[in-house]
Design an enzyme around this catalytic site. Sequence first.
Site, short mmCIF file in Angstrom:
data_model
loop_
_atom_site.label_atom_id
_atom_site.label_comp_id
_atom_site.label_asym_id
_atom_site.label_seq_id
_atom_site.Cartn_x
_atom_site.Cartn_y
_atom_site.Cartn_z
N ASN A 28 0.86 -1.19 0.00
CA ASN A 28 0.00 0.00 0.00
C ASN A 28 0.90 1.24 0.00
OD1 ASN A 28 -2.42 1.38 -0.04
ND2 ASN A 28 -2.55 1.51 2.16
N LEU A 29 1.74 1.27 -1.01
CA LEU A 29 2.86 2.22 -1.02
C LEU A 29 2.42 3.66 -1.26
CD1 LEU A 29 5.38 0.07 -3.09
CD2 LEU A 29 5.01 0.13 -0.62
N GLY A 32 6.40 8.24 0.40
CA GLY A 32 7.48 7.99 1.36
C GLY A 32 8.27 6.74 1.00
N HIS A 33 7.54 5.66 0.65
CA HIS A 33 8.22 4.43 0.23
C HIS A 33 9.00 4.67 -1.06
CE1 HIS A 33 4.62 2.62 2.41
NE2 HIS A 33 5.64 2.06 3.03
N SER A 183 0.65 4.57 5.19
CA SER A 183 -0.36 3.73 4.53
C SER A 183 -1.70 3.84 5.26
CB SER A 183 0.10 2.27 4.55
OG SER A 183 1.33 2.16 3.87
N ARG A 184 -1.65 4.07 6.56
CA ARG A 184 -2.90 4.11 7.33
C ARG A 184 -3.69 5.41 7.10
NH1 ARG A 184 0.21 0.67 11.11
NH2 ARG A 184 -0.96 -1.27 11.25
#
Length: 281
Positions: A28-29, A32-33, A183-184
């Site tokens: 669930n990128l 930031g990733h 992701s949240r």
Amino acid sequence: MRVIHSLAELRAALAGSATTAFVPTMGNLHEGHLALVRQARQLGSPVVTSIFVNRLQFLPNEDFDRYPRTLARDCALLEGAGCDIVFAPDEAELYPEPQTYKLTPPAVIADLLEGEFRPGFFTGVCTVVLKLFHCVQPAVALFGQKDYQQLMLISQMTAQLALPIRVIGSPTVRAADGLALSSRNAYLSATERAEAVALPLALQAIASALRAGATDLAGVERAQVDALRARGWQPDYLTVRRRSDLRVPSTADLTGRVPLLVLGAAKLGATRLIDNLEFDR
Ligand code: PAF
């Protein structure tokens, strides 16, 4: 870019590579990733990103089942960011039998803050990260500083176990309004999303008060906890700690030049957000 689901295939693909750069994720990128993957490109080759929602780090009442699984979208984003290999094992591949051998980090750091509110969380994190390190055998691994305590534990684990891996922490990527990407954040309603910036603002208010010379640390923290509560949040903690060991700073630390940060975790509706801010005085 290759998408690999089996450990045997991953090992064959990486055989002989001494310069692998690794970004572990739960999928669930977000940007930031992708910033970590772009940075990984500068630091090593091939770039491997793992996508694995790790059951071991979720409490029974947490969001393991509803954690978003978005592999196709994630792979498209990773390809654009320059990832070479996505390692996306299923549970049977990474945990073919119950993972009863675990890495339990020392309570002195793992039972504070996130560890206090999510007992066992860091055992789950350290166990899966150590296992992923064995699978990928990277030269360098990158983690976001948003999960400050996680980064600290993984750095210490890597050093104490003499793993030949350089662990790098990268700055938190934020939305235009200052909310740390997570992701949240996808769980937030539109109204909650607008409200969510109150968390980084509370951290900034605490840092500003200390920079301005406040010495009543507990009072400064409590004022922001109360302010968030009044806005409908359920704060777990807003607290100033020493960067070196996450302990509460003494009065001498506060007035001296000891590097500090303020960390926060709070629930907005059903979504728990965390953030932190390093600051100098
Ligand atoms: O930060 C995360 O996404 C996870 O804790 C990690 C490091 C991928 C381990 O599952």
